[in-house]
Write a protein that holds these residues in place. Structure first.
Motif, mmCIF file in Angstrom:
data_model
loop_
_atom_site.group_PDB
_atom_site.id
_atom_site.type_symbol
_atom_site.label_atom_id
_atom_site.label_comp_id
_atom_site.label_asym_id
_atom_site.label_seq_id
_atom_site.Cartn_x
_atom_site.Cartn_y
_atom_site.Cartn_z
ATOM 1 N N LYS A 1 0.833 -1.198 0.000
ATOM 2 C CA LYS A 1 0.000 0.000 0.000
ATOM 3 C C LYS A 1 0.866 1.245 0.000
ATOM 4 N N GLN A 2 1.970 1.174 0.737
ATOM 5 C CA GLN A 2 2.912 2.288 0.753
ATOM 6 C C GLN A 2 3.632 2.403 -0.593
ATOM 7 N N LYS A 3 4.025 1.262 -1.139
ATOM 8 C CA LYS A 3 4.732 1.240 -2.425
ATOM 9 C C LYS A 3 3.883 1.821 -3.545
ATOM 10 N N PHE A 4 2.587 1.502 -3.523
ATOM 11 C CA PHE A 4 1.685 1.956 -4.573
ATOM 12 C C PHE A 4 0.847 3.155 -4.137
ATOM 13 N N SER A 5 1.386 3.979 -3.239
ATOM 14 C CA SER A 5 0.604 5.093 -2.698
ATOM 15 C C SER A 5 0.334 6.184 -3.733
ATOM 16 N N LYS A 6 1.145 6.220 -4.775
ATOM 17 C CA LYS A 6 0.957 7.240 -5.801
ATOM 18 C C LYS A 6 0.856 6.576 -7.177
ATOM 19 N N GLY A 7 0.009 7.125 -8.012
ATOM 20 C CA GLY A 7 -0.100 6.640 -9.380
ATOM 21 C C GLY A 7 -0.957 5.390 -9.517
ATOM 22 N N GLU A 8 -1.062 4.901 -10.738
ATOM 23 C CA GLU A 8 -1.850 3.720 -11.016
ATOM 24 C C GLU A 8 -1.124 2.451 -10.571
ATOM 25 N N ILE A 9 -1.893 1.459 -10.194
ATOM 26 C CA ILE A 9 -1.334 0.172 -9.777
ATOM 27 C C ILE A 9 -1.314 -0.755 -10.991
ATOM 28 N N PRO A 10 -0.151 -1.291 -11.354
ATOM 29 C CA PRO A 10 -0.090 -2.176 -12.519
ATOM 30 C C PRO A 10 -0.753 -3.523 -12.236
ATOM 31 N N VAL A 11 -1.156 -4.199 -13.288
ATOM 32 C CA VAL A 11 -1.747 -5.537 -13.143
ATOM 33 C C VAL A 11 -0.628 -6.541 -12.864
ATOM 34 N N PRO A 12 -0.747 -7.359 -11.818
ATOM 35 C CA PRO A 12 0.272 -8.388 -11.576
ATOM 36 C C PRO A 12 0.335 -9.369 -12.744
ATOM 37 N N THR A 13 1.524 -9.801 -13.098
ATOM 38 C CA THR A 13 1.659 -10.754 -14.200
ATOM 39 C C THR A 13 1.038 -12.102 -13.854
ATOM 40 N N PHE A 14 0.865 -12.378 -12.552
ATOM 41 C CA PHE A 14 0.330 -13.673 -12.111
ATOM 42 C C PHE A 14 -1.171 -13.623 -11.851
ATOM 43 N N TRP A 15 -1.830 -12.564 -12.290
ATOM 44 C CA TRP A 15 -3.261 -12.390 -12.002
ATOM 45 C C TRP A 15 -4.038 -12.213 -13.298
ATOM 46 N N GLY A 16 -5.244 -12.786 -13.357
ATOM 47 C CA GLY A 16 -6.053 -12.649 -14.563
ATOM 48 C C GLY A 16 -7.409 -13.292 -14.391
ATOM 49 N N GLY A 17 -7.870 -13.949 -15.435
ATOM 50 C CA GLY A 17 -9.200 -14.542 -15.349
ATOM 51 C C GLY A 17 -9.440 -15.588 -16.411
ATOM 52 N N PHE A 18 -10.619 -16.185 -16.338
ATOM 53 C CA PHE A 18 -11.013 -17.239 -17.270
ATOM 54 C C PHE A 18 -12.407 -16.966 -17.820
ATOM 55 N N ARG A 19 -12.592 -17.368 -19.065
ATOM 56 C CA ARG A 19 -13.906 -17.365 -19.688
ATOM 57 C C ARG A 19 -14.321 -18.821 -19.862
ATOM 58 N N VAL A 20 -15.460 -19.182 -19.308
ATOM 59 C CA VAL A 20 -15.962 -20.552 -19.387
ATOM 60 C C VAL A 20 -17.016 -20.636 -20.482
ATOM 61 N N PHE A 21 -16.688 -21.363 -21.545
ATOM 62 C CA PHE A 21 -17.631 -21.602 -22.628
ATOM 63 C C PHE A 21 -18.426 -22.860 -22.288
ATOM 64 N N PHE A 22 -19.733 -22.732 -22.172
ATOM 65 C CA PHE A 22 -20.553 -23.847 -21.690
ATOM 66 C C PHE A 22 -21.266 -24.555 -22.829
ATOM 67 N N HIS A 23 -21.501 -25.854 -22.635
ATOM 68 C CA HIS A 23 -22.246 -26.654 -23.605
ATOM 69 C C HIS A 23 -23.484 -27.283 -22.985
ATOM 70 N N SER A 24 -23.655 -27.069 -21.674
ATOM 71 C CA SER A 24 -24.800 -27.639 -20.961
ATOM 72 C C SER A 24 -25.205 -26.690 -19.844
ATOM 73 N N VAL A 25 -26.516 -26.448 -19.732
ATOM 74 C CA VAL A 25 -27.040 -25.601 -18.657
ATOM 75 C C VAL A 25 -28.278 -26.282 -18.078
ATOM 76 N N GLU A 26 -28.278 -26.513 -16.776
ATOM 77 C CA GLU A 26 -29.432 -27.140 -16.127
ATOM 78 C C GLU A 26 -30.073 -26.171 -15.137
ATOM 79 N N PHE A 27 -31.384 -26.055 -15.235
ATOM 80 C CA PHE A 27 -32.159 -25.218 -14.317
ATOM 81 C C PHE A 27 -32.940 -26.127 -13.373
ATOM 82 N N TRP A 28 -32.835 -25.843 -12.079
ATOM 83 C CA TRP A 28 -33.460 -26.655 -11.029
ATOM 84 C C TRP A 28 -34.337 -25.754 -10.180
#
Length: 213
Positions: free
Chosen positions: A158-185
């Motif tokens: 928090k102290q290190k990033f106290s000024k300016g924009e915080i860069p995206v960590p190289t080890f952080w991201g996300g996933f998109r799940v493409f589905f082929h089946s959806v069940e409603f209960w």
């Protein structure tokens, strides 16, 4: 031990008939999601993500849905986490929305793909600043000596990033799940629940079947 065998309730909030279904599963999902949000339940976008390791051992955890379209669901995570490493090795995934307050569940089956850097940056910069720092602080799923070490690292960053924009960590991201089946209960009295499953067919459309409860 607590005797849980007799704990039960009658599901009587409503039903789900074929007339209620939509041609596209995400139209019905969106309707149910809106009702979950409007109900005031905690974390209506919370979903259980289940993955499998190299030895066939499944594991599940809660994450938050952060985007969706007619073909996919999106969530974010540390790429060094257990779920991310398992998905990179075996992209097959199951997702469950447990809307128990509405006596509903929605289950997806599909495969996961990493998000593009542009998608990751766009979402990361929209997060609260402390959440951005939190992403830098936690090497998710790794073993730590004590919570104090985590909090100390957070304050240091928090102290290190106290000024300016915080860069995206190289080890952080996300996933998109493409589905082929959806069940409603939908829960019903006498355990005669309503279940409908959408399965993608060879033509790219959806086959719809009613399942026994």
């Amino acid at each position: 031990m607590i005797d849980v065998s007799g704990l039960r309730r009658v599901y009587a909030e409503g039903g789900l008939s074929r007339e209620d279904l939509t041609g596209e599963p995400m139209d019905l999902f969106e309707k149910w999601l809106r009702q979950a949000i409007d109900s005031g339940m905690p974390d209506p976008t919370g979903m259980v993500v289940s993955t499998v390791d190299g030895e066939g051992q499944p594991s599940s955890r809660m994450v938050l849905l952060k985007n969706y379209d007619r073909k996919s669901l999106v969530f974010f995570t540390n790429y060094g986490s257990r779920k991310a490493l398992q998905l990179l090795n075996n992209p097959r995934v199951a997702i469950l929305f447990p809307w128990f307050m509405l006596e509903r569940q929605v289950a997806f089956l599909g495969h996961a793909e990493k998000l593009t850097p542009v998608e990751v940056v766009k979402y990361f910069t929209s997060r609260p600043r402390d959440s951005q720092i939190g992403a830098w602080t936690s090497h998710q799923s790794s073993r730590i000596s004590a919570r104090a070490a985590l909090e100390s690292k957070f304050m240091e960053l928090k102290q290190k990033f106290s000024k300016g924009e915080i860069p995206v960590p190289t080890f952080w991201g996300g996933f998109r799940v493409f589905f082929h089946s959806v069940e409603f209960w939908q829960g019903r009295p006498s355990r005669l629940h309503d279940r409908f499953i959408y399965e993608r067919n060879a033509a790219g459309g959806w086959d719809i079947s009613r399942l026994a409860p």
